[in-house]
Each structure stands twice: as structure tokens, then as C-alpha cells.
Design an enzyme around this catalytic site. Structure first.
Site, PDB file in Angstrom:
ATOM      1  N   GLU A 124     -62.399  18.813  21.110  1.00  0.00           N
ATOM      2  CA  GLU A 124     -62.143  19.749  19.613  1.00  0.00           C
ATOM      3  C   GLU A 124     -60.580  21.052  19.533  1.00  0.00           C
ATOM      4  O   GLU A 124     -60.373  21.559  19.169  1.00  0.00           O
ATOM      5  CB  GLU A 124     -63.299  20.375  20.707  1.00  0.00           C
ATOM      6  CG  GLU A 124     -63.680  22.068  19.765  1.00  0.00           C
ATOM      7  CD  GLU A 124     -64.040  21.486  18.186  1.00  0.00           C
ATOM      8  OE1 GLU A 124     -65.051  20.572  17.916  1.00  0.00           O
ATOM      9  OE2 GLU A 124     -63.770  21.653  17.197  1.00  0.00           O
ATOM     10  N   GLY A 182     -47.658  32.548  23.366  1.00  0.00           N
ATOM     11  CA  GLY A 182     -48.328  31.563  24.351  1.00  0.00           C
ATOM     12  C   GLY A 182     -48.603  30.709  23.145  1.00  0.00           C
ATOM     13  O   GLY A 182     -49.531  29.857  23.031  1.00  0.00           O
ATOM     14  N   GLU A 185     -45.170  26.022  21.259  1.00  0.00           N
ATOM     15  CA  GLU A 185     -44.921  24.614  21.490  1.00  0.00           C
ATOM     16  C   GLU A 185     -44.206  23.948  22.524  1.00  0.00           C
ATOM     17  O   GLU A 185     -43.084  25.590  22.409  1.00  0.00           O
ATOM     18  CB  GLU A 185     -44.711  22.588  21.072  1.00  0.00           C
ATOM     19  CG  GLU A 185     -45.666  22.321  20.160  1.00  0.00           C
ATOM     20  CD  GLU A 185     -47.057  22.448  21.194  1.00  0.00           C
ATOM     21  OE1 GLU A 185     -47.380  21.618  21.249  1.00  0.00           O
ATOM     22  OE2 GLU A 185     -48.397  23.264  20.415  1.00  0.00           O
ATOM     23  N   LYS A 200     -52.359  17.115  13.849  1.00  0.00           N
ATOM     24  CA  LYS A 200     -52.907  17.409  13.732  1.00  0.00           C
ATOM     25  C   LYS A 200     -53.954  16.732  12.579  1.00  0.00           C
ATOM     26  O   LYS A 200     -54.803  15.725  12.791  1.00  0.00           O
ATOM     27  CB  LYS A 200     -53.061  19.239  14.145  1.00  0.00           C
ATOM     28  CG  LYS A 200     -53.152  19.628  15.135  1.00  0.00           C
ATOM     29  CD  LYS A 200     -52.232  21.240  14.982  1.00  0.00           C
ATOM     30  CE  LYS A 200     -52.562  21.455  16.796  1.00  0.00           C
ATOM     31  NZ  LYS A 200     -52.177  22.793  15.919  1.00  0.00           N
ATOM     32  N   GLY A 297     -53.330  29.618  21.088  1.00  0.00           N
ATOM     33  CA  GLY A 297     -53.376  31.441  22.101  1.00  0.00           C
ATOM     34  C   GLY A 297     -54.205  30.379  23.175  1.00  0.00           C
ATOM     35  O   GLY A 297     -54.776  30.126  22.565  1.00  0.00           O
TER      36      GLY A 297
HETATM   37  N1  HSE Z   1     -47.978  25.511  18.312  1.00  0.00           N
HETATM   38  C1  HSE Z   1     -49.377  25.161  18.667  1.00  0.00           C
HETATM   39  C2  HSE Z   1     -49.683  25.936  16.777  1.00  0.00           C
HETATM   40  C3  HSE Z   1     -50.405  25.312  19.536  1.00  0.00           C
HETATM   41  O1  HSE Z   1     -49.059  26.754  17.148  1.00  0.00           O
HETATM   42  O2  HSE Z   1     -51.241  26.041  16.490  1.00  0.00           O
HETATM   43  C4  HSE Z   1     -52.071  25.051  18.957  1.00  0.00           C
HETATM   44  O3  HSE Z   1     -51.896  23.717  19.265  1.00  0.00           O
END
Ligand code: HSE
Length: 406
Positions: A124, A182, A185, A200, A297
Site C-alpha cells: 500500500e 524527508g 529519494e 508508481k 514523508g
Molecule cells: N520521493 C517520493 C516522493 C517519496 O517525493 O513522492 C514517496 O514515494
């Protein structure tokens, strides 16, 4: 009591620990029994951690421990997460992951391995951070044929676009902020170049196809080409600009693309800013549904991981069904054949010359806006290859071309 292990104590892994500790009694009630962290695997030094006794650096301690039935994989990246996941699944341990790269790349094989070993592979948190999207697609929307999915699927780039164009912050500063929070990537080119969104949308597309749609085959553009001039002209035309992962069913094929797109101000996706993600799903019975929330996050993503752990505890006896299997044939529509309207920003030789080019090629009703030396207009929808061919004759220097989300 269910014993679990967490492998990878970075942003999301430490968030999983925090969610389990903070909401322990609520989680026990939801799961029907307590969930106890027996191990945390991380090779770094956590000797000053309040529960330093949980930390191990040998994956076999977890694999060999028959008491551990669920393993949370929050390492990210392909290796060693891939080998560790296979090891756990082959020992019959259910794995819960936030690792979109692993799910997008080897999901078909890992689901099959889980089925063979009587355990499950939950994912998920791999799409949309804390937003429920995988389970709603699988369960709540099961009566619908999914016609399209279009989403802002990357928190980092949405944060950067918001900070740059609404708040006048430089790209470098906005990226640094996203890193500090945070969101990004380890290698932020995965965010900025659109590759994270590609993984995704490949996961969501594979779910609706039932067979793997390879993220590397998806036409992918990042946000580097977007300038202030584009956002000003898009706004004048009635749009905002968002990095979109989109999948549309076209008879027995899928038009899947990742690109910065113009989004009509009337669309609910248009106002989604900051780290928030929004995923618009169109079912043939339901119509449109929007899933919205924090797309990246620590605690947001960790809450989705822990929800999967709770589900795994509650449904440990239910046989696992693979959401998709290996790719069978090429189901992607070629990029040049995808039908879309295009926004074109150019520096024309003269306003009169571009007006007559637009009228001759796209009709008299096409709206055109100007700012500084630039002119921008939106073509009618047509195959992208055909539009590009027509635009080779434009009496102007073309500065940017972007798809328009339908
Ligand atoms: N680096 C990804 C983003 C983290 O900024 O959406 C979450 O998958």
C-alpha cells in the site's frame, strides 16, 4: 502476539517504529492482538537508541526465527531489498513494503513467490505515501472497470513546483527543503526526472491490466523544462502545471505516460499543492473518485505500512492472490499515437504570422495568450506525433510543448 521485524531504519522504517509505539493500544485493538517488534535490521550504529537491543545486522537472524511472521521492508532500492524480500517470502513470512522500485520491477515475481509459500506481499505505501489507493482499487472499486487513472504521484516535485512558482523560491532551495523534510529519494533525479512517478503509475497500471506494465517502457518526462513563463501563460489560459502519471485504457491497450501537464483550473487536481498527492480514478460505474493526502514523508508513509501490517495480522489465514502476473504482450500505446491536446509556448517571428499559422492548422477558435516575448496556445486533441509534425512548420522558435490533461 504477532512478532515482526523491520528491515531498513531510514525515514520510513523509523516512522514505522514510531507509529507502532505511539498508537500501540489502538493498533492492538485494530489487529485483534498486540504487534511486537522483535528485530530492526540496519547496519548503522544505533547503540544510543532507547531500544538499542532490537537492532541486528544479520538478516539470517530474522529469516531463521520462526517466531517472526511479518517483515516490514523499508530499505528502498533494488538490492539488497530484493534478495532479503525473496529470503523472507521463501521462509513463508509475509512481507510489507513501501519500496515502489522493488514492487514496480519485480512485483510479479514476488507475488508469485508469496503465493507459492503461503504468505503475502503487501505494498500500500509504495504509491501515494499515506493515501489509501492500492486497497481501494483492489476492493472498493472492484465492481468497476477502471477506465483511467491520472495522478500527482510525487510529493517532492509537487513541493518544488509549488515553492518555485507560487512562492518564488529557487529550484535548488526548494529541492533542499524537500530533502530536509524527508520527501525526496536518495538520488533526487528519480523525483525530478519523473522516474519515481513512472514506477508508481506502472504499479497502478499493472493492477488494472492484471499483467506487468514495465516502468522502463513508459514515456517519461521530468519537470526540468518548466519555467516561470510556462506557469504564467498556463494560468492565463486557465490551467496549472502538474507532474502527472496517467494511464488510460484504449480498447485492449493502455496509454501510459509521465509528463508535466496542463491541468484545467476546474479539475480537483489543479489545486493540489505542496507535498500532497492526488489520484483521480475513473471507474465505468462510479465515474470519478479523487484520493488525496500526504504523498511522502515519514509518518504519513509509515501509517500506510502499519495499516498493511494490521491487515496481514487480521488476514493471516486468507490465501494471497497476486494482483498482477508477468507481462504477456506489449499493451502500451506508442507515445506518438497517444491522443492529447498540446500546449505550445513559442517565440514567434511576428504575432500576425503565428495567428495565421494557428488559424490554418488548428482553426479560428484556438485561444492564444502572450507574455513578454512568448506566445502560448493549446491545440485541439490529436495524436501527439501528428501535432509534432504540424508544429515543425510553425513560424516561431518552439520553447516548450506540454500535454494537456483531459
Ligand atoms: N520521493 C517520493 C516522493 C517519496 O517525493 O513522492 C514517496 O514515494
Amino acid at each position: 502476539m504477532t512478532k515482526i521485524a523491520i528491515i531498513g531504519y531510514g525515514v520510513v522504517g523509523s516512522g514505522v517504529y514510531e507509529v507502532l509505539r505511539t498508537n500501540a493500544s489502538h493498533i492492538t485493538e485494530s489487529a485483534g492482538k498486540p504487534i511486537d517488534i522483535k528485530y530492526i535490521l540496519d547496519i548503522r550504529d544505533f547503540s544510543s537508541h532507547p531500544e538499542a537491543n532490537l537492532f541486528v545486522n544479520d538478516v539470517n537472524m530474522i529469516a531463521d526465527d520462526g517466531e517472526v511472521s511479518i517483515v516490514v521492508e523499508t530499505m528502498g532500492g533494488l538490492e539488497p531489498a530484493n534478495s532479503f524480500t525473496r529470503l523472507m517470502l521463501s521462509r513463508g513470512k509475509t512481507v510489507v513494503t513501501s519500496n515502489k522500485e522493488l514492487v514496480a520491477t519485480y512485483g510479479d515475481e514476488l507475488f508469485a513467490l508469496a503465493c507459492q509459500n503461503g504468505c503475502s506481499y503487501y505494498y500500500e505505501a509504495s504509491v501515494g505515501g499515506g493515501i489509501p489507493i492500492i486497497r481501494p482499487l483492489m476492493n472498493c472499486l472492484a465492481a468497476n472497470e477502471i477506465e483511467s487513472i491520472a495522478g500527482i504521484l510525487n510529493g517532492t516535485t509537487n513541493y518544488i513546483l509549488t515553492r518555485m512558482f507560487s512562492e518564488n523560491v529557487s529550484f535548488e532551495s526548494a529541492l533542499k527543503e524537500a530533502q530536509q523534510k524527508g520527501y525526496s529519494e536518495k538520488d533526487p533525479t528519480a523525483d525530478v526526472g519523473g522516474f519515481d512517478t513512472g514506477k508508481k503509475i506502472s504499479i497502478l497500471s499493472s493492477m488494472i491490466n492484471g499483467h506487468k506494465i514495465n516502468h522502463e517502457d513508459i514515456h517519461t518526462e521530468g519537470i526540468a523544462s518548466i519555467t516561470l513563463a510556462d506557469t504564467v501563460l498556463a494560468a492565463k489560459l486557465g490551467y496549472s502545471i502538474k507532474l502527472i502519471g496517467s494511464c488510460k485504457k484504449v480498447s485492449d491497450k493502455y496509454a501510459v505516460v509521465v509528463a508535466p501537464m496542463l491541468v484545467d483550473k476546474a479539475s480537483m487536481l489543479s489545486d493540489i499543492s505542496d507535498v500532497f498527492n492526488g489520484i483521480m480514478v475513473r471507474g465505468n460505474m462510479l465515474g470519478d473518485a479523487l484520493f488525496y493526502g500526504r504523498g511522502a514523508g515519514k509518518l504519513a508513509t509509515a501509517s500506510a505500512v502499519v495499516a498493511d501490517v494490521i491487515d496481514a495480522v487480521k488476514n493471516s489465514a486468507r490465501p494471497f492472490r497476486a494482483p498482477w502476473t508477468k507481462a504477456e504482450k506489449n499493451v502500451l500505446v506508442d507515445y506518438e499515437n497517444i491522443i492529447s491536446a498540446m500546449y505550445v509556448r513559442s517565440k514567434p517571428q511576428s504575432k500576425a504570422s503565428i495567428d495565421s499559422f494557428i488559424a490554418d492548422n488548428f482553426g479560428a477558435d484556438v485561444k492564444c495568450e502572450c507574455a513578454d516575448d512568448f506566445t502560448a496556445f493549446i491545440t485541439p486533441a490529436a495524436p501527439i506525433g501528428t501535432l509534432k509534425e504540424k508544429l515543425t512548420k510553425i513560424p516561431a522558435e518552439v520553447c516548450n510543448m506540454l500535454m494537456v490533461l483531459e
